[in-house]
Design a protein around this motif. Structure first.
Motif, mmCIF file in Angstrom:
data_model
loop_
_atom_site.group_PDB
_atom_site.id
_atom_site.type_symbol
_atom_site.label_atom_id
_atom_site.label_comp_id
_atom_site.label_asym_id
_atom_site.label_seq_id
_atom_site.Cartn_x
_atom_site.Cartn_y
_atom_site.Cartn_z
ATOM 1 N N GLU A 1 0.818 -1.207 0.000
ATOM 2 C CA GLU A 1 0.000 0.000 0.000
ATOM 3 C C GLU A 1 0.855 1.260 0.000
ATOM 4 N N GLY B 1 -0.259 5.215 2.903
ATOM 5 C CA GLY B 1 -1.105 4.904 1.761
ATOM 6 C C GLY B 1 -2.447 5.599 1.842
ATOM 7 N N LYS C 1 -8.214 -4.248 -2.619
ATOM 8 C CA LYS C 1 -7.274 -4.429 -3.720
ATOM 9 C C LYS C 1 -7.947 -4.937 -4.976
#
Length: 448
Positions: free
Chosen positions: A352, A376, A395
C-alpha cells in the motif's frame, strides 16, 4: 487419504476454538444465580420490614425468634450462593433447582409461623414458580409447581394461627386486602425485575454464542486453506527439486560458463528457486510437519531484530523506519506461523505504501505491542468495520483480504487482538497486541 487426514488433524489441533456451548450456558447459569442472590437480598429486607410493621405497627403477636432464625438461614444461603457463583466448576440445573427448593422451604416456614394459607403473602409461591420457569429445565419447573401446590395444601391444614387484634369482621377483611395489595406489588415488581435481567442474560449468551460460531467457521476456513497450502507445498516439492538439479547442471556446462551474463542469470534463478523452496518448507512447518524444527527459543528484541532484517533483505523497501522499544526484554518461543503473520502485516503495508513505512514494538504491561504504519490511502469505513473478515479487501483481486484474515485469527488464537485505524495525517496503522504469556516457553505448549 491418510496423509490428508493427518494434515487436517494437525491444523485442527492448532486452530480449533477453545470454547463450547456448555461453557457459555454455565456462564448464563452463574449470572442467573447472582440475580437470584440479589432477589433474595430484597426478599430478606422485605420480610424484615413486613415482620416489624405487622408485629409493632399492627400489634400482631408474631414468633419473632423462629422467624429471625429463618432469615439468618436465608442470609447464610445467600453467602454460600455468592461463593458458589464465583467458583470455577460448572453450575448445573440440579443446583439451581435445589436453590429454589430452599427458597420455597424458607417461605413455607415463615408462612407456617404466620397464619398458613390465610396469610395474604402466600401468593409469593407464584414468584418461585416464575423463577423456576425461567431458570430451570422443564422437568424441574413442573416439579417446583407440584411442590409449591403441595405446600399450599399443607399450609391450609397445618399452621400456627395469628393472634390478631380485636377487629370487627370488616376490619379484618380490610386488613387482609391491604396485605394482598402489598404482596401483589412486591411480587409484580420482583417478577418484572427478574425477567428483565434474565432476558438480558439470555440475550448476552445468544450474542456470545453467535460470535463463537462465527469464530469457529472462520477457523475451520483456515483449516481448509491450510490443507490446500500443505497439499500444494507437497506437490511443488518435486518440480522445484528437478529445477534445482537442472540449473546446477547448466551452471557447470561449458556453453553457459563461457557467457558471464547467462551465468549471472542462472545464479539469480538459483537464488529465487532457493527462496521458493524456503517458502514451501515454511508452509510445511506451519502446517505441522517438522514442527520441532520450526520452534525457536529467542527473546522479543532478538526476534523482531532478526525478523525485520530478513524482511528488509527480501523485500527491499525504499524507506523503512524500525523502532524496537520493547524493554525490559523477555524470553519467548516463536515459530514460523507467528513470523508469517507479521510478514503478512508488513507485506500489506509495503504494497500500500512502498515509499515509506514504520514499524514500532513496545511493551504495554504484560503485553507485546507491534504497530505498523504506512502513508497509503488508508482503509475504507467498510473495511474498518469488517477487519479480519475473509475476502474483504480494497485491492480488487481474487483472494484479497486473506492475509489480514489469517493475521486476525492466528493472533486471536494466541489470546491477542488486532486493531486498525486511519491516521489523520494520511495513511493507516495496524496494531497487534499479544500477551507475553502466550509466547512464553510455558504458554507455547498450547499455542504453538
Amino acid at each position: 487419504m491418510r496423509g490428508s487426514e493427518r494434515q487436517h488433524n494437525l491444523w485442527y489441533d492448532r486452530l480449533r476454538p477453545a470454547w463450547s456451548p456448555t461453557l457459555s450456558h454455565d456462564a448464563t447459569n452463574k449470572n442467573n444465580l447472582l440475580l437470584l442472590v440479589q432477589l433474595r437480598w430484597l426478599a430478606v429486607c422485605g420480610q424484615i420490614i413486613t415482620i416489624l410493621f405487622v408485629g409493632f405497627g399492627l400489634g400482631v403477636d408474631l414468633p419473632f425468634l423462629p422467624m429471625a432464625l429463618i432469615l439468618m438461614a436465608l442470609v447464610a444461603l445467600n453467602v454460600f450462593s455468592l461463593l458458589r457463583a464465583r467458583s470455577q466448576s460448572a453450575l448445573t440445573n440440579t443446583e439451581l433447582f435445589i436453590q429454589l427448593l430452599l427458597d420455597v422451604a424458607t417461605l413455607t416456614a415463615q408462612l407456617y409461623l404466620s397464619g398458613g394459607a390465610t396469610n395474604p403473602f402466600i401468593s409469593l409461591y407464584l414468584l418461585q414458580v416464575t423463577l423456576g420457569a425461567v431458570l430451570l429445565q422443564p422437568w424441574s419447573s413442573w416439579a417446583l409447581v407440584a411442590l409449591t401446590a403441595l405446600c399450599f395444601i399443607l399450609l391450609s391444614l397445618f399452621f400456627q394461627p395469628l393472634a390478631l387484634p380485636h377487629l370487627h369482621e370488616g376490619g379484618l377483611l380490610q386488613l387482609h386486602i391491604q396485605g394482598m395489595f402489598f404482596c401483589f406489588v412486591l411480587t409484580a415488581g420482583l417478577v418484572v425485575l427478574f425477567l428483565i435481567r434474565a432476558s438480558s442474560n439470555l440475550r448476552a449468551r445468544d450474542a456470545r454464542l453467535a460470535d463463537l460460531r462465527q469464530q469457529s467457521a472462520e477457523e475451520h476456513h483456515i483449516v481448509r486453506m491450510g490443507l490446500l497450502a500443505s497439499g500444494a507445498a507437497h506437490e511443488l516439492g518435486t518440480p522445484l527439486a528437478t529445477l534445482s538439479v537442472i540449473l546446477n547442471d547448466w551452471k557447470r556446462m561449458p556453453l553457459f560458463s563461457k557467457e558471464p551474463e547467462l551465468t549471472e542469470e542462472i545464479t539469480e534463478m538459483q537464488g529465487q528457486l532457493a527462496r521458493c523452496k524456503a517458502i514451501v518448507s515454511g508452509i510445511l512447518m506451519s502446517s505441522g510437519e517438522a514442527r520441532g524444527e520450526g520452534m525457536v527459543r529467542t527473546t522479543v528484541t532478538g526476534f523482531f531484530d532478526d525478523l525485520v532484517a530478513e524482511w528488509r533483505a527480501s523485500r527491499s523497501p525504499r524507506h523503512l523506519v524500525f523502532q524496537n522499544g520493547f524493554t525490559p526484554d523477555a524470553a519467548i518461543v516463536s515459530d514460523l506461523s507467528l513470523k508469517q503473520v507479521i510478514f503478512n502485516v508488513l507485506d500489506n503495508a509495503h504494497e500500500e505504501s512502498p515509499s515509506w513505512m514504520k514499524v514500532v514494538t513496545m511493551r504495554q504491561g504484560d503485553n507485546l505491542q507491534l504497530t505498523v504504519t504506512d502513508v497509503g490511502k488508508g482503509f475504507s469505513q467498510e473495511m474498518l468495520a469488517e477487519i479480519g473478515r475473509p475476502y474483504r479487501s480494497s485491492k480488487g483481486r481474487p483472494g484479497g483480504g486473506l492475509g489480514l484474515f489469517l493475521v486476525v485469527n492466528v493472533v486471536r488464537k494466541l489470546s491477542g487482538t488486532v486493531s486498525a485505524r486511519n491516521r489523520p495525517e494520511g495513511g493507516a496503522s495496524v496494531t497487534l497486541e499479544l500477551p507475553l504469556s502466550s509466547l512464553s516457553v510455558k504458554g507455547s505448549g498450547n499455542g504453538h
